[in-house]
Design a protein around this motif. Structure first.
Motif, mmCIF file in Angstrom:
data_model
loop_
_atom_site.group_PDB
_atom_site.id
_atom_site.type_symbol
_atom_site.label_atom_id
_atom_site.label_comp_id
_atom_site.label_asym_id
_atom_site.label_seq_id
_atom_site.Cartn_x
_atom_site.Cartn_y
_atom_site.Cartn_z
ATOM 1 N N VAL A 198 -12.792 -5.969 3.391
ATOM 2 C CA VAL A 198 -13.634 -5.191 2.478
ATOM 3 C C VAL A 198 -13.248 -5.490 1.031
ATOM 4 C CG1 VAL A 198 -14.337 -2.883 1.757
ATOM 5 C CG2 VAL A 198 -13.968 -3.367 4.184
ATOM 6 N N MET A 199 -11.941 -5.552 0.768
ATOM 7 C CA MET A 199 -11.462 -5.856 -0.582
ATOM 8 C C MET A 199 -11.923 -7.240 -1.026
ATOM 9 S SD MET A 199 -9.665 -4.708 -3.200
ATOM 10 C CE MET A 199 -8.517 -3.445 -2.623
ATOM 11 N N ALA A 200 -11.879 -8.204 -0.108
ATOM 12 C CA ALA A 200 -12.211 -9.585 -0.449
ATOM 13 C C ALA A 200 -13.710 -9.807 -0.587
ATOM 14 C CB ALA A 200 -11.638 -10.525 0.610
ATOM 15 N N LEU A 201 -14.465 -9.355 0.406
ATOM 16 C CA LEU A 201 -15.881 -9.697 0.481
ATOM 17 C C LEU A 201 -16.795 -8.702 -0.226
ATOM 18 C CD1 LEU A 201 -15.967 -10.825 4.229
ATOM 19 C CD2 LEU A 201 -15.552 -12.215 2.190
ATOM 20 N N TYR A 202 -16.323 -7.464 -0.395
ATOM 21 C CA TYR A 202 -17.141 -6.430 -1.034
ATOM 22 C C TYR A 202 -16.729 -6.202 -2.489
ATOM 23 C CZ TYR A 202 -19.334 -1.816 -1.747
ATOM 24 O OH TYR A 202 -20.063 -0.760 -2.241
ATOM 25 N N ALA A 203 -15.420 -6.074 -2.705
ATOM 26 C CA ALA A 203 -14.934 -5.813 -4.066
ATOM 27 C C ALA A 203 -14.630 -7.097 -4.839
ATOM 28 C CB ALA A 203 -13.683 -4.937 -4.017
ATOM 29 N N LEU B 295 -11.431 1.026 -4.044
ATOM 30 C CA LEU B 295 -11.028 2.293 -3.447
ATOM 31 C C LEU B 295 -11.710 2.507 -2.096
ATOM 32 C CD1 LEU B 295 -11.157 4.495 -6.665
ATOM 33 C CD2 LEU B 295 -9.106 3.778 -5.438
ATOM 34 N N PHE B 296 -12.919 1.995 -1.967
ATOM 35 C CA PHE B 296 -13.635 2.094 -0.701
ATOM 36 C C PHE B 296 -12.924 1.286 0.380
ATOM 37 C CE2 PHE B 296 -17.107 0.687 2.189
ATOM 38 C CZ PHE B 296 -17.528 1.935 2.627
ATOM 39 N N ALA B 297 -12.286 0.176 -0.007
ATOM 40 C CA ALA B 297 -11.591 -0.688 0.955
ATOM 41 C C ALA B 297 -10.453 0.056 1.643
ATOM 42 C CB ALA B 297 -11.059 -1.934 0.249
ATOM 43 N N ASP B 298 -9.631 0.779 0.870
ATOM 44 C CA ASP B 298 -8.518 1.483 1.514
ATOM 45 C C ASP B 298 -9.015 2.681 2.307
ATOM 46 O OD1 ASP B 298 -8.819 3.114 -0.993
ATOM 47 O OD2 ASP B 298 -7.070 4.144 -0.181
ATOM 48 N N ALA B 299 -10.141 3.270 1.902
ATOM 49 C CA ALA B 299 -10.710 4.390 2.666
ATOM 50 C C ALA B 299 -11.174 3.920 4.041
ATOM 51 C CB ALA B 299 -11.877 5.006 1.894
ATOM 52 N N VAL B 300 -11.849 2.771 4.081
ATOM 53 C CA VAL B 300 -12.295 2.210 5.358
ATOM 54 C C VAL B 300 -11.092 1.816 6.211
ATOM 55 C CG1 VAL B 300 -13.502 0.273 6.438
ATOM 56 C CG2 VAL B 300 -14.503 1.398 4.449
ATOM 57 N N GLY B 301 -10.108 1.170 5.594
ATOM 58 C CA GLY B 301 -8.915 0.769 6.331
ATOM 59 C C GLY B 301 -8.171 1.948 6.920
ATOM 60 N N THR B 302 -8.092 3.045 6.159
ATOM 61 C CA THR B 302 -7.420 4.255 6.634
ATOM 62 C C THR B 302 -8.144 4.859 7.833
ATOM 63 O OG1 THR B 302 -6.478 4.790 4.481
ATOM 64 C CG2 THR B 302 -6.811 6.624 6.007
ATOM 65 N N THR B 303 -9.463 4.923 7.759
ATOM 66 C CA THR B 303 -10.246 5.512 8.844
ATOM 67 C C THR B 303 -10.130 4.683 10.122
ATOM 68 O OG1 THR B 303 -11.813 6.340 7.190
ATOM 69 C CG2 THR B 303 -12.531 6.358 9.478
ATOM 70 N N GLY C 95 -11.448 -12.307 -4.642
ATOM 71 C CA GLY C 95 -11.316 -11.916 -3.251
ATOM 72 C C GLY C 95 -10.812 -13.026 -2.351
ATOM 73 N N LEU C 96 -10.871 -14.271 -2.810
ATOM 74 C CA LEU C 96 -10.361 -15.373 -1.988
ATOM 75 C C LEU C 96 -8.857 -15.244 -1.794
ATOM 76 C CD1 LEU C 96 -10.931 -17.927 -0.427
ATOM 77 C CD2 LEU C 96 -10.761 -19.239 -2.573
ATOM 78 N N THR C 97 -8.167 -14.707 -2.786
ATOM 79 C CA THR C 97 -6.735 -14.433 -2.634
ATOM 80 C C THR C 97 -6.507 -13.426 -1.517
ATOM 81 O OG1 THR C 97 -6.162 -14.918 -4.933
ATOM 82 C CG2 THR C 97 -4.720 -13.405 -3.763
ATOM 83 N N ALA C 98 -7.269 -12.324 -1.544
ATOM 84 C CA ALA C 98 -7.150 -11.304 -0.492
ATOM 85 C C ALA C 98 -7.512 -11.892 0.866
ATOM 86 C CB ALA C 98 -8.052 -10.117 -0.818
ATOM 87 N N LEU C 99 -8.547 -12.722 0.904
ATOM 88 C CA LEU C 99 -8.970 -13.335 2.165
ATOM 89 C C LEU C 99 -7.858 -14.204 2.746
ATOM 90 C CD1 LEU C 99 -11.584 -13.322 3.873
ATOM 91 C CD2 LEU C 99 -12.190 -15.483 2.772
ATOM 92 N N SER C 100 -7.149 -14.918 1.895
ATOM 93 C CA SER C 100 -6.026 -15.750 2.337
ATOM 94 C C SER C 100 -4.903 -14.880 2.893
ATOM 95 C CB SER C 100 -5.502 -16.592 1.172
ATOM 96 O OG SER C 100 -6.510 -17.414 0.641
ATOM 97 N N THR C 101 -4.655 -13.754 2.242
ATOM 98 C CA THR C 101 -3.643 -12.812 2.736
ATOM 99 C C THR C 101 -4.037 -12.287 4.114
ATOM 100 O OG1 THR C 101 -3.101 -12.130 0.474
ATOM 101 C CG2 THR C 101 -2.440 -10.642 2.250
ATOM 102 N N GLY C 102 -5.303 -11.949 4.271
ATOM 103 C CA GLY C 102 -5.792 -11.459 5.560
ATOM 104 C C GLY C 102 -5.653 -12.497 6.662
ATOM 105 N N PHE C 103 -5.874 -13.766 6.332
ATOM 106 C CA PHE C 103 -5.734 -14.833 7.331
ATOM 107 C C PHE C 103 -4.278 -14.948 7.790
ATOM 108 C CE2 PHE C 103 -5.174 -19.332 8.562
ATOM 109 C CZ PHE C 103 -6.121 -19.388 9.585
ATOM 110 N N CYS C 104 -3.347 -14.760 6.858
ATOM 111 C CA CYS C 104 -1.925 -14.776 7.226
ATOM 112 C C CYS C 104 -1.593 -13.634 8.185
ATOM 113 C CB CYS C 104 -1.057 -14.686 5.978
ATOM 114 S SG CYS C 104 -1.110 -16.147 4.911
ATOM 115 N N PHE C 105 -2.180 -12.463 7.940
ATOM 116 C CA PHE C 105 -1.993 -11.334 8.854
ATOM 117 C C PHE C 105 -2.539 -11.680 10.238
ATOM 118 C CE2 PHE C 105 -1.208 -8.494 5.199
ATOM 119 C CZ PHE C 105 -0.249 -7.667 5.741
ATOM 120 N N LEU C 106 -3.673 -12.358 10.280
ATOM 121 C CA LEU C 106 -4.275 -12.737 11.552
ATOM 122 C C LEU C 106 -3.354 -13.660 12.342
ATOM 123 C CD1 LEU C 106 -6.746 -12.691 13.438
ATOM 124 C CD2 LEU C 106 -7.659 -14.633 12.133
ATOM 125 N N LEU C 107 -2.744 -14.619 11.680
ATOM 126 C CA LEU C 107 -1.808 -15.521 12.358
ATOM 127 C C LEU C 107 -0.589 -14.752 12.871
ATOM 128 C CD1 LEU C 107 -1.807 -18.643 9.979
ATOM 129 C CD2 LEU C 107 -3.005 -18.371 12.162
#
Length: 440
Positions: A71-76, A290-298, A325-337
């Motif tokens: 959400v942070m990467a693709l929306y914000a 702020l919406f990103a952390d709200a969605v993640g929390t839920t 957001g590409l930075t955040a997307l890269s971080t998310g990919f590391c979490f996926l691995l």
């Protein structure tokens, strides 16, 4: 093919407009992951102390982080990493479950309600208004108090400090476990001082290797790579039986309060360092962030983990040039691995994660210099907030004492107009809570 991918990334994330490029963004994302990846070891440890299945929490931690990061990467389109937050997970385990005696299902329900409330508040852009209504000294004090609380938890989990029949005291400082803890803490401290990226992660890795050699920890029996642990022991285990109780209100409010200041403060601080604020001092797309952390929390509450928030460690990725957001997307990919390497996470000793808690506690108290100690009506409530968190072993109690003392001291010193109506309302609610036993 690579050129097409770069062009697609450019169009979607507006890299040139933000003064960045694909390589810089990817490296920034990896850097952010390195500095915040300690949460993969620490969060299962803390929630495990609350009776939750550690392997399932590991999976929930990663999935909820990925959802929020997407959400942070693709929306914000902002370069921030998110995961279950430190302090919030400590409140979940050590205050709600172990001190208040509530079930972890009760705590997850409180997190879920918090997430829904934050989604609604984010949609109507009122989170910033609430943030502005709370005095700056109390915002700062909450961060400092949580830092001390987390440090105390780290010392207790390491067994360097132990509970005695009377109070607290020193544990066995010459045991193998204490040796692992002090080596880990020393490595983290020295590397942090030398501004080495991933200092906490490196400290955890080195001390885990030492733990293997000393017999404190042991290699996994079935290899280091496996499919993600199942979520079944903790997913969708919400308990709504006490949803209208005062305890639920108190817990939800504490989650809301801490997360509100943690997220907005982190976003503002990191964005300021990166010169991402506009001419009015505001962060573009802050509402979406702020919406990103709200969605993640839920989502995280449904899967089985504590509140998801923006990590201050995102500053390391921003320092490396991450701007989109590409930075955040890269971080998310590391979490996926990382989700496929739970056996490696499982061998990390408590002493290594305890050292990380000490360092995080240090990072959180540095803002104490922002408290105006020259004004007693500001410093006294801040001090009450700070000391009550570790001494009462509760973030919620620290917030309550801070709110009550701020409203009363300001009012009795003729500065009542400096206090927002919201603070008075909250102070009255907390006073009622403490006075209920008198009429029981």
């Amino acid at each position: 093919m690579v050129k097409n991918q770069n062009s697609l990334a450019e169009r979607f994330f507006k890299l040139k407009k933000n003064g960045s490029d694909v390589k810089t963004e990817i490296m920034a994302g990896i850097t952010t992951f390195m500095t915040m990846s300690y949460i993969l070891a620490v969060n299962p440890q803390i929630l495990g102390d609350a009776g939750m299945d550690k392997s399932a929490v590991f999976t929930a931690t990663i999935i909820s982080s990925i959802v929020a990061i997407l959400v942070m990467a693709l929306y914000a389109n902002l370069p921030f990493g998110l995961a279950p937050g430190m302090g919030l997970n400590a409140f979940f385990a050590y205050t709600v479950v172990l001190t208040m005696g509530k079930s972890w299902e009760f705590a997850l329900t409180a997190v879920f309600i918090e997430g829904i409330i934050f989604i609604l508040l984010s949609l109507f852009n009122v989170r910033e208004a609430i943030f502005n209504a709370i005095p700056r000294s109390l915002k700062t004090a909450v961060s400092v108090g949580i830092g001390l609380f987390i440090a105390l938890i780290g010392l207790l989990n390491s067994t360097v400090i132990i509970k005695t029949d009377v109070s607290l005291g020193l544990g066995n400082l010459v045991s193998k476990e204490s040796f692992i803890f002090f080596i880990s803490l020393l490595i983290m401290a020295v590397l942090t001082a030398r501004k080495v990226k991933g200092a906490l992660l490196i400290g955890i890795v080195v001390s885990t290797i030492l733990a293997l050699f000393t017999g404190v920890s042991h290699l996994p029996e079935n290899g280091i790579v496996q499919l993600p642990p199942t979520l079944s022991p903790i997913a969708f285990k919400l308990d709504f039986s006490s949803i209208f109780s005062f305890e639920m209100f108190s817990v939800v409010f504490a989650f809301l309060f801490v997360d509100l200041f943690d997220t907005v403060g982190t976003l503002t601080g990191v964005a300021t360092k990166a010169n991402m604020l506009d001419e009015d001092g505001k962060l573009p797309n802050a509402g979406k962030a702020l919406f990103a952390d709200a969605v993640g929390t839920t989502i995280g509450a449904l899967l089985g983990t504590s509140t998801v928030t923006t990590f201050v460690e995102s500053a390391t990725g921003v320092a490396e040039g991450g701007r989109t957001g590409l930075t955040a997307l890269s971080t998310g990919f590391c979490f996926l691995l990382a989700i496929f390497f739970y056996p490696l996470i499982a061998i990390i000793p408590a002493q290594a994660t305890s050292a990380a808690l000490i360092m995080v506690g240090l990072f959180m108290i540095d803002s104490i210099v922002d408290i105006n100690f020259g004004d007693f009506t500001e410093s006294f409530p801040a001090f009450m907030t700070i000391i009550m968190m570790p001494f009462a072993y509760s973030i919620a109690e620290g917030i309550a004492f801070g709110m009550i003392s701020y409203a009363i001291v300001k009012l009795l010193c003729g500065k009542g107009k400096e206090v927002s109506p919201l603070v008075y309302i909250l102070a009255i609610l907390f006073l009622i809570r403490y006075m209920i036993p008198l009429f029981a």
